[in-house]
Write an enzyme that holds these catalytic residues in place. Structure first.
Site, PDB file in Angstrom:
ATOM      1  N   LYS A   1     -12.220 -10.869  30.991  1.00 35.45           N
ATOM      2  CA  LYS A   1     -12.742 -10.999  32.543  1.00 35.45           C
ATOM      3  C   LYS A   1     -12.230 -11.687  33.768  1.00 35.45           C
ATOM      4  O   LYS A   1     -12.147 -10.605  34.737  1.00 35.45           O
ATOM      5  CB  LYS A   1     -14.771 -11.663  32.733  1.00 35.45           C
ATOM      6  CG  LYS A   1     -14.988 -10.861  31.188  1.00 35.45           C
ATOM      7  CD  LYS A   1     -16.544 -11.980  31.642  1.00 35.45           C
ATOM      8  CE  LYS A   1     -17.749 -11.224  30.573  1.00 35.45           C
ATOM      9  NZ  LYS A   1     -18.782 -12.190  29.462  1.00 35.45           N
TER      10      LYS A   1
ATOM     11  N   GLN B   1     -21.928 -17.353  30.961  1.00 33.27           N
ATOM     12  CA  GLN B   1     -21.217 -16.319  29.660  1.00 33.27           C
ATOM     13  C   GLN B   1     -22.301 -17.443  28.722  1.00 33.27           C
ATOM     14  O   GLN B   1     -22.427 -18.369  28.603  1.00 33.27           O
ATOM     15  CB  GLN B   1     -20.058 -17.421  28.997  1.00 33.27           C
ATOM     16  CG  GLN B   1     -19.376 -16.523  27.783  1.00 33.27           C
ATOM     17  CD  GLN B   1     -19.740 -14.670  28.059  1.00 33.27           C
ATOM     18  OE1 GLN B   1     -19.021 -14.486  29.383  1.00 33.27           O
ATOM     19  NE2 GLN B   1     -19.540 -14.148  27.226  1.00 33.27           N
TER      20      GLN B   1
ATOM     21  N   ASP C   1     -24.815 -10.423  36.367  1.00 36.54           N
ATOM     22  CA  ASP C   1     -25.199 -10.122  34.952  1.00 36.54           C
ATOM     23  C   ASP C   1     -26.812  -9.380  34.912  1.00 36.54           C
ATOM     24  O   ASP C   1     -27.223  -8.593  34.209  1.00 36.54           O
ATOM     25  CB  ASP C   1     -25.745 -10.841  33.881  1.00 36.54           C
ATOM     26  CG  ASP C   1     -24.518 -11.589  33.352  1.00 36.54           C
ATOM     27  OD1 ASP C   1     -24.275 -10.770  32.716  1.00 36.54           O
ATOM     28  OD2 ASP C   1     -24.367 -13.008  33.160  1.00 36.54           O
TER      29      ASP C   1
HETATM   30  N1  GUN Z   1     -22.528 -12.843  26.122  1.00 35.48           N
HETATM   31  C1  GUN Z   1     -22.174 -11.539  25.603  1.00 35.48           C
HETATM   32  N2  GUN Z   1     -22.317 -10.456  26.160  1.00 35.48           N
HETATM   33  C2  GUN Z   1     -23.093 -11.454  27.239  1.00 35.48           C
HETATM   34  C3  GUN Z   1     -23.119 -10.633  29.340  1.00 35.48           C
HETATM   35  O1  GUN Z   1     -22.856  -8.844  29.285  1.00 35.48           O
HETATM   36  N3  GUN Z   1     -23.395 -11.330  29.879  1.00 35.48           N
HETATM   37  C4  GUN Z   1     -23.037 -12.982  29.858  1.00 35.48           C
HETATM   38  N4  GUN Z   1     -23.342 -13.701  30.430  1.00 35.48           N
HETATM   39  N5  GUN Z   1     -22.690 -13.642  28.327  1.00 35.48           N
HETATM   40  C5  GUN Z   1     -23.068 -12.149  27.620  1.00 35.48           C
END
Ligand code: GUN
Length: 305
Positions: free
Chosen positions: A54, A98, A121
């Protein structure tokens, strides 16, 4: 006839190009650089890989990336304080915490402490409610990526029968809302669904998001249907031989059996190279969208639901 392979990797590159072009315009015309903050608590190896990817892609499209790595035993109060600071930082337009979080932290509480306007998100309860009532919201990245690919392939989705397999808050439920928003007739199926094969056989669009390797066989797929495979499962691949430590090599597969499903589907996403790359591309898209909304500027075309 063999299915068209929907190239998520290529599509994601196109989304990133659009994001980069909009970021460049925001800098030139408005003197604003969108910023994305990612908060990682603990050292879960898979999460570390995602967070690194990311950060890299955020800077590649010209945005500012802020990483906050916190100890695994960080208290809820300390994590809330970090989020509060980011909520009030005008250089931060998107915040992603996350998941999964360590067990001692209340995930719902943490998710709902992120400012809804910065919730890239789309997990905050107010964004969930806005999406469910057809109002402008931040949309979860993986379903948004699936929707973009479906719209690109079909043009209009109106009137199509869509079956979403999986009812998670991250994928299944928001995916169903988005398909409903595009006037599909939507069924959400899950592990307790009776006669799942019959349900899936009626679908013009199948979105598989259950997290079980190759659980959808080809004979469940209606001839010509579009299959979107959200699953990323690592399975043993003895045909590839052994690793140096003597264990069997592995490979990634989706939630659908690609070989048999691609014989009946009209179009299908591969794993890897399908939905996966779209998720981070849509995170970048959401960040630029959040930045535009925060500054009262026009949103980028084609990057929102
Ligand atoms: N962990 C796995 N997929 C995601 C996601 O799309 N967003 C977040 N914040 N954590 C994750």
């Amino acid at each position: 006839m063999a299915a068209t392979i929907i190239d998520g990797k290529g599509f994601a590159a196109t989304v990133r190009e659009k994001v980069a072009a909009h970021v460049a315009r925001l800098k030139d015309e408005n003197g604003i650089t969108p910023g994305l903050a990612v908060v990682l608590v603990g050292e879960d190896p898979a999460s570390q890989v995602y967070v690194r990817a990311k950060g890299k892609q955020t800077t590649e499209v010209g945005m500012n990336s802020y990483e906050h790595k916190l100890d695994v035993d960080t208290s809820e109060a300390d994590l809330l304080a970090v989020i509060d600071k980011l909520n009030n930082d005008p250089s931060v337009h998107g915040i992603l915490v996350q998941l999964p979080l360590p067990k001692h932290l209340n995930e719902d509480l943490i998710i709902n402490s992120v400012s809804p306007a910065k919730d890239v998100d789309g997990f905050h309860i107010s964004n969930v409610g806005l999406l469910g009532t057809g109002q402008k919201s931040m949309v979860p990245c993986t379903p948004l990526g699936c929707l973009m690919m479906l719209r690109d392939h079909h043009g209009s989705l109106s009137g199509l029968n869509a079956v979403v397999i999986g009812r998670s808050n991250i994928v299944g439920k928001p995916m169903a809302q988005l398909l409903l928003g595009d006037s599909c007739t939507v069924t959400i199926a899950h592990s307790r669904t009776k006669d799942l094969a019959d349900v899936v056989r009626r679908a013009d669009i199948v979105v598989a998001a259950v997290g079980r390797a190759e659980m959808v066989p080809g004979d469940w797929i209606k001839q010509g249907a579009t299959v979107i495979d959200v699953g990323i499962n690592r399975i043993e691949a003895p045909e590839k031989g052994l690793k140096e430590d003597g264990s069997v090599k592995t490979r990634l597969v989706g939630d659908v059996d690609f070989a048999s499903c691609s014989e009946r589907a009209g179009a299908i996403t591969p794993v890897p190279g399908g939905v996966g790359p779209m998720t981070i591309a849509c995170l970048l898209a959401n960040t630029v969208t959040a930045c535009c909304r925060a500054n009262g500027l026009a949103e980028p075309e084609g990057l929102t639901a």
